[in-house]
Write an enzyme that holds these catalytic residues in place. Structure first.
Site, PDB file in Angstrom:
ATOM      1  N   HIS A  24      27.002  38.205  48.748  1.00  0.00           N
ATOM      2  CA  HIS A  24      26.422  38.123  50.098  1.00  0.00           C
ATOM      3  C   HIS A  24      24.974  37.627  50.106  1.00  0.00           C
ATOM      4  O   HIS A  24      24.441  37.304  51.170  1.00  0.00           O
ATOM      5  CB  HIS A  24      26.454  39.491  50.790  1.00  0.00           C
ATOM      6  CG  HIS A  24      27.822  40.022  51.084  1.00  0.00           C
ATOM      7  ND1 HIS A  24      28.769  39.290  51.766  1.00  0.00           N
ATOM      8  CD2 HIS A  24      28.409  41.217  50.789  1.00  0.00           C
ATOM      9  CE1 HIS A  24      29.880  40.015  51.882  1.00  0.00           C
ATOM     10  NE2 HIS A  24      29.686  41.176  51.290  1.00  0.00           N
ATOM     11  N   HIS A  80      35.400  41.141  51.773  1.00  0.00           N
ATOM     12  CA  HIS A  80      34.378  40.624  52.688  1.00  0.00           C
ATOM     13  C   HIS A  80      34.137  39.133  52.422  1.00  0.00           C
ATOM     14  O   HIS A  80      34.393  38.645  51.317  1.00  0.00           O
ATOM     15  CB  HIS A  80      33.082  41.426  52.509  1.00  0.00           C
ATOM     16  CG  HIS A  80      33.288  42.900  52.687  1.00  0.00           C
ATOM     17  ND1 HIS A  80      33.294  43.794  51.637  1.00  0.00           N
ATOM     18  CD2 HIS A  80      33.564  43.623  53.805  1.00  0.00           C
ATOM     19  CE1 HIS A  80      33.543  45.016  52.111  1.00  0.00           C
ATOM     20  NE2 HIS A  80      33.718  44.940  53.412  1.00  0.00           N
TER      21      HIS A  80
HETATM   22 ZN    ZN Z   1      33.124  43.511  49.583  1.00  0.00          ZN
END
Ligand code: ZN
Length: 368
Positions: free
Chosen positions: A139, A178
């Site tokens: 991320h 994610h």
């Molecule tokens: Zn994750």
């Protein structure tokens, strides 16, 4: 030749503080444990040892990524902020990314651990490698930490492979639940990487990871998002691999495949709503290995990302490392029977529609 493994005790000393799951404490939030704590990673490594597999892997020593290596992706301002927080009492290095005292050095060793794995695979010291690093990376953006990730480990290692080893095409297949937004951002306008993320539709980051995010400029067409509906099980993941991920890899012909490997698409994960199980992860690993064998002499590196159920993650991880190494241990996953019986493990019609939409992205993928 066998499977390389990167791990270091110091990864587990990265201190995310007294959060309650993902929330900072403070009235009315009782201080608790941050969801990204050492336990899942420690238990994964320990199950590898107890199963007898760890001693059959080739130990790859992690080294710290240098500032120059980190700055291939990140801004000086971000590096300085992480360093400054780390030298003092810690704090949030961005968006949902608490770090503690000493975390700069640990994050540099995490990125460097993935570099070490990439080096070992490219230099043919091992067939493939698993880097059990922490903190995670997928991320992190160039100018900020995000979602527990300080530095973009996989991006930094990929840029190293390009700059130092001269690779011209790397593919990323991110199966964390994610969206791999950081890896996507690292190569947004760069055709030297095909970035694929298969994730739960709009889980994290908020409103990120749609089909329409395909890259820009010279990188247009070389980013593919496969957002799957919440509740997707092994059937949906296998179909997405067979119909989208694998054809994309065959078209792109990468020289190295990196898998940002999160286990939070596993059933019973606190931060996801998917239904993968250990045999599902084994199956995806087998599929990726087959493509790697056919396009890049098997060159494959997995780097650890999310996965927050400390009881189940070790069994997902063991299945993956068993498959990578070709060594089946005696361990039986005690969660498998419960998870395979969950309703909706097979491909559902609404999931099939989502995969059909993603299949259309293959047309964007211009062969270089
Ligand atoms: Zn994750």
């Amino acid at each position: 030749m066998n499977t390389g493994f990167v791990n270091h005790e110091i990864y587990l000393w990265h201190n995310t503080g007294n959060y309650a799951s993902i929330m900072p404490y403070g009235n009315p939030v009782q201080p608790g444990e941050h969801v990204e704590n050492p336990e899942t990673k420690r238990r994964f490594r320990n199950l590898l040892e107890v199963s007898g597999l760890l001693s059959q892997l080739r130990d790859i020593e992690a080294r710290a990524a240098t500032e120059q290596e980190i700055l291939r992706f990140h801004t000086q301002e971000h590096l300085d902020r992480v360093k400054q927080l780390s030298a003092n009492e810690g704090g949030d290095a961005g968006f949902f990314s608490p770090i503690g005292r000493g975390s700069y050095e640990i994050a540099a060793l995490s990125a460097g651990g993935v570099i070490s794995a990439v080096d070992a695979v490219i230099e043919q010291k091992v067939n493939n490698a698993y880097a059990l690093v922490r903190p995670p990376g997928h991320h992190a953006l160039a100018d900020t930490a995000m979602g527990f990730c300080s530095f973009g480990n996989a991006v930094i290692a990929g840029l190293h492979a390009m700059e130092v080893h001269g690779l011209e095409r790397i593919a990323y297949v991110d199966w964390d639940v994610h969206h791999g937004n950081g890896t996507q951002s690292g190569f947004w306008e760069d055709p030297r990487a095909l970035t694929i993320s298969i994730h739960q539709d709009r889980c994290f980051p908020l409103d990120s990871g749609s089909l329409s995010e395909i890259g820009a400029g010279a990188g247009e067409g070389f980013n593919m998002n496969i957002p799957l509906p919440p509740g997707s099980g092994v059937g949906a993941y296998e179909a997405a691999f067979d119909r989208v991920v694998i054809p994309a890899l065959l078209a792109y012909q990468p020289q190295l495949i990196i898998v940002p490997c999160g286990f939070d698409a596993g059933a019973h994960d606190p931060l996801g709503r998917m239904q993968m199980h250990s045999e599902g992860y084994r199956s995806l690993t087998k599929k990726i290995m087959a493509v790697a064998d056919s396009v890049c002499d098997g060159r494959l590196v997995l780097c650890h990302e999310g996965g927050y159920n400390p009881a189940t993650v070790p069994f997902f991880g063991l299945a993956v490392v068993e498959q990578l190494s070709g060594i089946k241990t005696e361990v039986v996953d005690p969660f498998y029977e419960v998870m395979v019986a969950l309703g909706g493990q097979e491909l559902q019609s609404h999931q099939n529609i989502a995969i059909e939409e993603a299949e259309a992205l293959l047309a964007n993928l211009k062969k270089r």
